[in-house]
Design a protein around this motif. Structure first.
Motif, PDB file in Angstrom:
ATOM      1  N   LYS A  25      25.911 -10.158 -50.110  1.00  0.00           N
ATOM      2  CA  LYS A  25      24.749 -11.020 -50.318  1.00  0.00           C
ATOM      3  C   LYS A  25      23.593 -10.497 -49.482  1.00  0.00           C
ATOM      4  O   LYS A  25      23.768 -10.152 -48.323  1.00  0.00           O
ATOM      5  N   TYR A  26      22.458 -10.415 -50.080  1.00  0.00           N
ATOM      6  CA  TYR A  26      21.237 -10.007 -49.400  1.00  0.00           C
ATOM      7  C   TYR A  26      20.240 -11.164 -49.514  1.00  0.00           C
ATOM      8  O   TYR A  26      19.584 -11.327 -50.537  1.00  0.00           O
ATOM      9  N   VAL A  40      12.038  -1.017 -49.317  1.00  0.00           N
ATOM     10  CA  VAL A  40      12.758  -2.173 -48.784  1.00  0.00           C
ATOM     11  C   VAL A  40      14.047  -1.716 -48.094  1.00  0.00           C
ATOM     12  O   VAL A  40      14.942  -1.172 -48.751  1.00  0.00           O
ATOM     13  N   PRO A  41      14.163  -1.929 -46.791  1.00  0.00           N
ATOM     14  CA  PRO A  41      15.350  -1.469 -46.056  1.00  0.00           C
ATOM     15  C   PRO A  41      16.662  -2.032 -46.607  1.00  0.00           C
ATOM     16  O   PRO A  41      17.668  -1.320 -46.642  1.00  0.00           O
ATOM     17  N   GLU A  42      16.646  -3.273 -47.068  1.00  0.00           N
ATOM     18  CA  GLU A  42      17.868  -3.864 -47.631  1.00  0.00           C
ATOM     19  C   GLU A  42      18.320  -3.116 -48.880  1.00  0.00           C
ATOM     20  O   GLU A  42      19.517  -3.008 -49.148  1.00  0.00           O
ATOM     21  N   ALA A  43      17.373  -2.606 -49.631  1.00  0.00           N
ATOM     22  CA  ALA A  43      17.714  -1.846 -50.842  1.00  0.00           C
ATOM     23  C   ALA A  43      18.397  -0.541 -50.475  1.00  0.00           C
ATOM     24  O   ALA A  43      19.368  -0.136 -51.115  1.00  0.00           O
ATOM     25  N   LYS A  44      17.921   0.108 -49.429  1.00  0.00           N
ATOM     26  CA  LYS A  44      18.583   1.340 -48.965  1.00  0.00           C
ATOM     27  C   LYS A  44      20.015   1.040 -48.532  1.00  0.00           C
ATOM     28  O   LYS A  44      20.939   1.791 -48.832  1.00  0.00           O
ATOM     29  N   TRP A  47      22.247   0.601 -51.570  1.00  0.00           N
ATOM     30  CA  TRP A  47      22.616   1.867 -52.200  1.00  0.00           C
ATOM     31  C   TRP A  47      23.651   2.618 -51.376  1.00  0.00           C
ATOM     32  O   TRP A  47      24.519   3.300 -51.922  1.00  0.00           O
ATOM     33  N   LYS A  48      23.576   2.492 -50.048  1.00  0.00           N
ATOM     34  CA  LYS A  48      24.607   3.113 -49.207  1.00  0.00           C
ATOM     35  C   LYS A  48      25.961   2.487 -49.487  1.00  0.00           C
ATOM     36  O   LYS A  48      26.977   3.178 -49.539  1.00  0.00           O
ATOM     37  N   GLU A  49      25.985   1.171 -49.704  1.00  0.00           N
ATOM     38  CA  GLU A  49      27.237   0.500 -50.053  1.00  0.00           C
ATOM     39  C   GLU A  49      27.786   1.024 -51.370  1.00  0.00           C
ATOM     40  O   GLU A  49      28.988   1.255 -51.500  1.00  0.00           O
TER      41      GLU A  49
END
Length: 57
Positions: A25-26, A40-44, A47-49
């Motif tokens: 969840k973000y 957006v840092p959360e988007a990076k 994608w790492k996940e």
């Protein structure tokens, strides 16, 4: 609220047929926020996940 019910129902069905799942969840993020990975840092992080998941296959 409807999307939370759909997520819970889907997770229940997948677990019932023995498919393991992971939900991340973000908070505050919108649908397809991953497309903004350049801004957006959360988007990076999301994608790492995805990359970690795919490498583990």
């Amino acid at each position: 609220m409807k999307s939370k019910i759909n997520v819970a129902r889907t997770l229940g069905l997948l677990l019932f047929i023995c498919i393991l799942v992971t939900v991340s969840k973000y908070r505050g993020m919108w649908h397809v926020f991953q497309q903004t990975a350049d801004f957006v840092p959360e988007a990076k992080k999301a994608w790492k996940e995805v990359g970690n998941f795919l490498r583990a296959l």
